[in-house]
Design a protein around this motif. Structure first.
Motif, PDB file in Angstrom:
ATOM      1  N   SER A 102      57.204  46.434 -11.967  1.00  0.00           N
ATOM      2  CA  SER A 102      56.797  47.734 -12.514  1.00  0.00           C
ATOM      3  C   SER A 102      55.686  47.571 -13.551  1.00  0.00           C
ATOM      4  N   ARG A 103      55.838  46.554 -14.389  1.00  0.00           N
ATOM      5  CA  ARG A 103      54.877  46.327 -15.475  1.00  0.00           C
ATOM      6  C   ARG A 103      53.504  45.915 -14.951  1.00  0.00           C
ATOM      7  N   THR A 104      53.475  45.195 -13.834  1.00  0.00           N
ATOM      8  CA  THR A 104      52.214  44.657 -13.311  1.00  0.00           C
ATOM      9  C   THR A 104      51.692  45.414 -12.085  1.00  0.00           C
ATOM     10  N   ASN A 105      52.409  46.507 -11.700  1.00  0.00           N
ATOM     11  CA  ASN A 105      52.029  47.294 -10.523  1.00  0.00           C
ATOM     12  C   ASN A 105      51.951  46.439  -9.251  1.00  0.00           C
ATOM     13  N   GLN A 106      52.897  45.534  -9.114  1.00  0.00           N
ATOM     14  CA  GLN A 106      52.999  44.707  -7.908  1.00  0.00           C
ATOM     15  C   GLN A 106      54.324  45.001  -7.216  1.00  0.00           C
ATOM     16  N   SER A 107      54.432  44.597  -5.961  1.00  0.00           N
ATOM     17  CA  SER A 107      55.686  44.799  -5.239  1.00  0.00           C
ATOM     18  C   SER A 107      56.726  43.792  -5.726  1.00  0.00           C
ATOM     19  N   GLU A 108      57.996  44.164  -5.607  1.00  0.00           N
ATOM     20  CA  GLU A 108      59.072  43.244  -5.986  1.00  0.00           C
ATOM     21  C   GLU A 108      59.036  41.994  -5.125  1.00  0.00           C
ATOM     22  N   ARG A 109      58.689  42.172  -3.845  1.00  0.00           N
ATOM     23  CA  ARG A 109      58.609  41.036  -2.922  1.00  0.00           C
ATOM     24  C   ARG A 109      57.581  40.018  -3.408  1.00  0.00           C
ATOM     25  N   ASN A 110      56.434  40.509  -3.888  1.00  0.00           N
ATOM     26  CA  ASN A 110      55.378  39.609  -4.362  1.00  0.00           C
ATOM     27  C   ASN A 110      55.841  38.829  -5.599  1.00  0.00           C
ATOM     28  N   ILE A 111      56.551  39.510  -6.492  1.00  0.00           N
ATOM     29  CA  ILE A 111      57.070  38.834  -7.692  1.00  0.00           C
ATOM     30  C   ILE A 111      58.101  37.783  -7.293  1.00  0.00           C
ATOM     31  N   GLN A 112      58.966  38.114  -6.337  1.00  0.00           N
ATOM     32  CA  GLN A 112      59.974  37.164  -5.854  1.00  0.00           C
ATOM     33  C   GLN A 112      59.324  35.914  -5.266  1.00  0.00           C
ATOM     34  N   LEU A 113      58.285  36.115  -4.446  1.00  0.00           N
ATOM     35  CA  LEU A 113      57.599  34.985  -3.817  1.00  0.00           C
ATOM     36  C   LEU A 113      56.929  34.090  -4.855  1.00  0.00           C
ATOM     37  N   ASN A 114      56.332  34.720  -5.859  1.00  0.00           N
ATOM     38  CA  ASN A 114      55.680  33.934  -6.901  1.00  0.00           C
ATOM     39  C   ASN A 114      56.692  33.201  -7.783  1.00  0.00           C
ATOM     40  N   GLN A 115      57.832  33.838  -8.045  1.00  0.00           N
ATOM     41  CA  GLN A 115      58.903  33.174  -8.791  1.00  0.00           C
ATOM     42  C   GLN A 115      59.308  31.875  -8.077  1.00  0.00           C
ATOM     43  N   LYS A 116      59.517  31.964  -6.763  1.00  0.00           N
ATOM     44  CA  LYS A 116      59.914  30.795  -5.965  1.00  0.00           C
ATOM     45  C   LYS A 116      58.796  29.756  -5.928  1.00  0.00           C
ATOM     46  N   LYS A 117      57.568  30.231  -5.794  1.00  0.00           N
ATOM     47  CA  LYS A 117      56.414  29.330  -5.697  1.00  0.00           C
ATOM     48  C   LYS A 117      56.190  28.554  -6.989  1.00  0.00           C
ATOM     49  N   PHE A 118      56.209  29.268  -8.125  1.00  0.00           N
ATOM     50  CA  PHE A 118      55.878  28.632  -9.397  1.00  0.00           C
ATOM     51  C   PHE A 118      57.043  27.837  -9.996  1.00  0.00           C
ATOM     52  N   PHE A 119      58.276  28.301  -9.756  1.00  0.00           N
ATOM     53  CA  PHE A 119      59.427  27.689 -10.417  1.00  0.00           C
ATOM     54  C   PHE A 119      60.276  26.823  -9.485  1.00  0.00           C
ATOM     55  N   GLY A 120      60.188  27.083  -8.186  1.00  0.00           N
ATOM     56  CA  GLY A 120      60.977  26.295  -7.241  1.00  0.00           C
ATOM     57  C   GLY A 120      62.380  26.825  -7.025  1.00  0.00           C
TER      58      GLY A 120
END
Length: 273
Positions: free
Chosen positions: A181-199
């Motif tokens: 919500s804060r970054t105007n991105q989809s939840e799916r995109n945030i989830q994918l980046n969470q997995k990508k950056f943090f493992g």
């Protein structure tokens, strides 16, 4: 733990300039005539292990044994494993924080193939050279300082999204939804980046933090010489019932909570205090 003469082990703090990269370093050595085996608690951190002297080894939850000859990358550590220090062996462990493995090696998604030699991830033999340099140093602090200096050119800046994910502390909010919500991105995109950056995913780390809270409550009872009230731990840590607590202990450590209590002295945590 064994006494200091037999199994010398301690944590080493990192300078503030590196506090977003490493939580701490850990040193251990075996000065006895016999192998010393410990269980390492899951930490959800990726670790870089340097081995000096005799080879050390680790055993996964599938009971496969891996010898550590010089250096190796492991993680994120999502389940407990045993490691053995042979006589005259010593290890120095760098504990990466959150997205720092991605910032260093460029792709946390590679963690599905770990353990692996770090030279494979960077495509040059710099870690083999680094190990040789470290092996020539006898002082642990000098070795840590050398590693910190070595890593500077490889570290990427933390991007805005990973900073938001790493710094999110609002317990009553879902971080994926809030940041989307804060970054105007989809939840799916945030989830994918969470997995990508943090493992790992938010769901995985939330479950682990609940388990860690239970471990800390048990350890507090041990320190206070108090009898452990399992129903109280179930309640204060957010478990549905005692069977769910038992399930998590078996998932993360392959033992029951009561066995954890019994063998506590043989279990180590790589999490910083």
């Amino acid at each position: 733990m064994k006494d200091a003469e037999e199994n010398n082990n301690f944590r080493i703090a990192v300078p503030s300039a590196f506090e977003t990269v490493f939580s701490h370093f850990y040193f251990a050595e075996n000065k006895t005539a016999f192998p010393i085996t410990k269980t390492l608690l899951p930490s959800f951190q990726t670790i870089l292990v340097f081995n000096f002297g005799t080879k050390s080894s680790l055993k996964s939850e599938k009971n496969s044994t891996l010898e550590i000859e010089k250096c190796i990358v492991l993680g994120p550590i999502k389940q407990a494993f045993d490691y053995t220090l042979e006589p005259n062996s010593e290890i120095l462990v760098a504990n990466f924080k959150e997205d720092a493995f991605y910032r260093f090696f460029g792709n946390a998604l590679l963690t599905h193939s770990l353990p692996i030699h770090p030279d494979v991830l960077i495509a040059e033999n710099c870690f083999s050279v680094l190990w040789e340099e470290l092996n020539n140093l006898s002082d642990t602090k000098e070795r840590v300082d050398y590693i910190l200096e070595f890593c500077k050119p490889y570290l990427r800046e933390q991007n805005a999204l990973t900073t938001l994910l790493a710094d999110f502390k609002e317990e009553n909010l879902n971080p994926i939804k809030a940041i989307a919500s804060r970054t105007n991105q989809s939840e799916r995109n945030i989830q994918l980046n969470q997995k990508k950056f943090f493992g790992y995913t938010i769901k995985e780390i939330s479950r682990y933090e609940r388990f860690l809270k239970a471990v800390e409550a048990i350890q507090k009872d041990i320190q206070n010489d108090s009898k452990t009230d399992w129903l109280s731990i179930v309640d204060q840590c957010g478990y549905y019932d005692q069977s769910q607590l038992i399930h998590d202990f078996k998932y993360y450590m392959n033992i029951s909570p009561t066995k954890f209590l019994k063998f506590q002295s043989d279990i180590c945590s790589s999490k910083a205090d």
